[in-house]
Design an enzyme around this catalytic site. Structure first.
Site, PDB file in Angstrom:
ATOM      1  N   GLU A 312      50.721  46.040  34.057  1.00  7.28           N
ATOM      2  CA  GLU A 312      50.573  45.154  32.892  1.00  7.28           C
ATOM      3  C   GLU A 312      49.866  45.787  31.706  1.00  7.28           C
ATOM      4  O   GLU A 312      48.997  45.165  31.097  1.00  7.28           O
ATOM      5  CB  GLU A 312      49.808  43.890  33.304  1.00  7.28           C
TER       6      GLU A 312
HETATM    7  C1  TNX Z   1      49.242  40.024  38.128  1.00  6.92           C
HETATM    8  S1  TNX Z   1      49.812  41.885  40.248  1.00  6.92           S
HETATM    9  C2  TNX Z   1      48.309  41.058  38.119  1.00  6.92           C
HETATM   10  C3  TNX Z   1      46.888  40.738  38.204  1.00  6.92           C
HETATM   11  C4  TNX Z   1      46.645  39.265  38.295  1.00  6.92           C
HETATM   12  C5  TNX Z   1      47.673  38.643  39.203  1.00  6.92           C
HETATM   13  C6  TNX Z   1      47.458  37.204  39.481  1.00  6.92           C
HETATM   14  C7  TNX Z   1      49.281  42.863  39.245  1.00  6.92           C
HETATM   15  C8  TNX Z   1      49.525  44.258  39.538  1.00  6.92           C
HETATM   16  N1  TNX Z   1      48.623  42.381  38.172  1.00  6.92           N
HETATM   17  O1  TNX Z   1      46.193  41.273  37.096  1.00  6.92           O
HETATM   18  O2  TNX Z   1      45.366  39.062  38.783  1.00  6.92           O
HETATM   19  O3  TNX Z   1      48.936  38.817  38.612  1.00  6.92           O
HETATM   20  O4  TNX Z   1      48.322  36.744  40.465  1.00  6.92           O
END
Ligand code: TNX
Length: 502
Positions: A312
């Site tokens: 992300e």
């Molecule tokens: C996505 S999964 C994220 C996290 C969040 C999560 C909540 C991922 C690699 N990144 O930063 O905490 O969703 O479900």
């Protein structure tokens, strides 16, 4: 009285193991009863074997009140790591006869897994921490067992909410009951930096002082982290530390103004948005910083993997991202560790020996990134968000958790095959599974336990048991039998209505 009925009445119930062993057969006319005179024998004692014996008797002394002396050689219960190499590093054999129990493995690790099975064969009250009444019976059985996958993990996000060393130890104990062997710690994120770094002390002094909702927060000193690593090792779990980069870095950016592109430190963050922060890809200081952080984390980590996050990075321009990942990865390799990262990293060039953690949601673009990683020679750990994420709500009534990847019932978490989930990935590329627990909505261990149980044992079974053994109908009965164990252990588990709890 009819003979089968008599047998049913006098024989303890069928074993209800999770994960399901590779082979198990009943020795129908034999029932073992642990008596007050029992001994535990360790064949060829060593420090590791003595510790395994000690863990077993420490628990059984509490619940049975028996003395259970540990002696070299054979005993009522015999533990041996002198078995043939053909059992593999984590494999074991277990035999329960009328008057003896024997656990045999080729390694201490295999023996530990076998003892884990033995604990599950005993009545649930054996897990209690106070004196219980017997009898302590186990139905005669013969088990031969070894894992399907080498990587069987669970992740705890200690950044969004901080969890004490004692909490993490309890989490390790509970996870190890299901033969998990990796503890992935998500040690940094926008909301908090949780591991001491001597060369950049503001990371914890400032960056460790916040968490979601503005609670008390905190961080692990080097001594704390060492304690977690050792406790995990005593439960044959390897710690995989994650320093999330280049996004999810507000806590670090807030601690050091000079890491920011504009030289200005943002305030600490206690919300739950994702994807708004980034390290500065063009600054040399960014890599001096990561060199120090990865070096200090690597020095304290006996496991061979460091997780550099990579998820992300929404405000990192993609060309910058593709520049950043190989440079960060090179630093991990420089400090003697393999690179692990969320599947986004597969778009960049990865060093040999990398591990890509797939967290997709059945979307083609995420599956393609996983395949791109495999084409580069990376191995895959499967954490599909719509199945393996322990922070997703069970149903609409779940009191906490998120729902962005959907609601995940106990059945949904269990009903998939890691080998075939992503089309066109060779079976050999998948090295295992991991269940991540993100803690935006979870500020104490009781809530962590509620989201983890009963779903984590299902992910553990997907990681351990052969594909041919995976079957929801029989699994849910075996899972039902775990409820009384969690009661004995004081676990705050969710009594999901889809499970026929006893
Ligand atoms: C996505 S999964 C994220 C996290 C969040 C999560 C909540 C991922 C690699 N990144 O930063 O905490 O969703 O479900």
């Amino acid at each position: 009285m009819d003979e089968t009925l008599l047998k049913q009445l006098t024989h303890p119930p069928e074993p209800t193991l999770i994960p399901q062993p590779v082979t198990q057969s009943a020795l129908p006319d034999q029932t073992f009863t642990l008596q007050s005179s029992a001994t535990v024998g360790v064949v060829t004692p060593s420090e590791a074997l003595d510790r395994i014996a000690d863990q077993l008797v420490t628990q059984l002394r509490r619940s049975t009140g028996f003395a259970l002396p540990v002696e070299p050689g054979t005993g009522t219960i015999t533990l041996s790591a002198d078995g043939p190499d053909s059992l593999g590093a984590e494999g074991y054999e277990l035999r329960v006869e009328s008057s003896t129990v024997t656990v045999t493995a080729a390694t201490a690790e295999g023996l530990f897994r076998g003892v884990t099975t033995l604990r599950q064969l005993l009545p649930a009250k054996a897990e209690a921490d106070t004196d219980q009444a017997g009898p302590w019976e186990i139905a005669g059985t013969e088990i031969s067992d070894a894992p399907r996958y080498s990587y069987r993990g669970v992740m705890l996000d200690v950044s969004r909410h901080f969890f004490s060393v004692a909490d993490v130890k309890r989490f390790i104990e509970l996870a190890s009951l299901y033969k998990l062997n990796r503890l992935h710690l998500h040690l940094s994120d926008d909301q908090g930096w949780r591991i001491q770094v001597d060369s950049w002390q503001e990371l914890t002094k400032h960056g460790g002082s916040s968490e979601v909702g503005g609670g008390p927060a905190g961080h692990y000193t080097k001594a704390d982290y060492a304690e977690i690593v050792m406790y995990a090792a005593d439960h044959f779990m390897t710690v995989v530390p994650e320093i999330d980069t280049p996004g999810h870095t507000n806590a670090a950016l807030s601690s050091y103004a000079e890491l920011n592109a504009d030289g200005e430190a943002p305030p600490l963050y206690t919300g739950t948005e994702v994807g708004f922060s980034s390290l500065t890809v063009a600054k040399d200081l960014t890599y001096e910083f990561l060199d120090d952080v990865f070096r200090e984390v690597a020095e304290q980590t006996p496991g061979d993997v460091i997780h550099l996050g990579g998820d992300e990075a929404h405000v990192t321009p993609h060309s910058d991202y593709l520049t950043f990942v190989p440079k960060a990865a090179e630093l991990v390799v420089k400090h003697g560790k393999r690179v692990m990262g969320w599947h986004e990293i597969a778009d960049a060039e990865l060093p040999a020996g990398s591990i890509v953690q797939y967290w997709g949601n059945d979307q083609a673009k995420d599956e393609e990134l996983a395949r791109k990683g495999v084409r580069q020679g990376a191995e895959l750990v499967m954490s599909p968000a719509n199945r393996a994420y322990l922070d997703m709500k069970y149903d609409e009534d779940s009191p906490y958790g998120l729902a962005w990847a959907g609601l995940i019932s106990v059945e949904k978490a269990y009903s998939w095959d890691p080998a075939t989930l992503i089309p066109d990935v060779p079976e050999s590329a998948v090295i295992g599974v991991e269940a991540p627990l993100w803690t935006e909505t979870l500020d104490d261990l009781a809530k962590v336990e509620f989201m983890t149980f009963p779903r984590l044992p299902g992910i553990a079974e997907l990681g351990w048991s052969p594909a041919s053994a995976l079957d929801w109908e029989t699994y849910k009965d075996r899972l039902a039998a775990q409820g009384s164990r969690w009661e004995a252990l004081g676990v705050n588990f969710y009594r999901a209505p889809e499970i026929p709890w006893r």
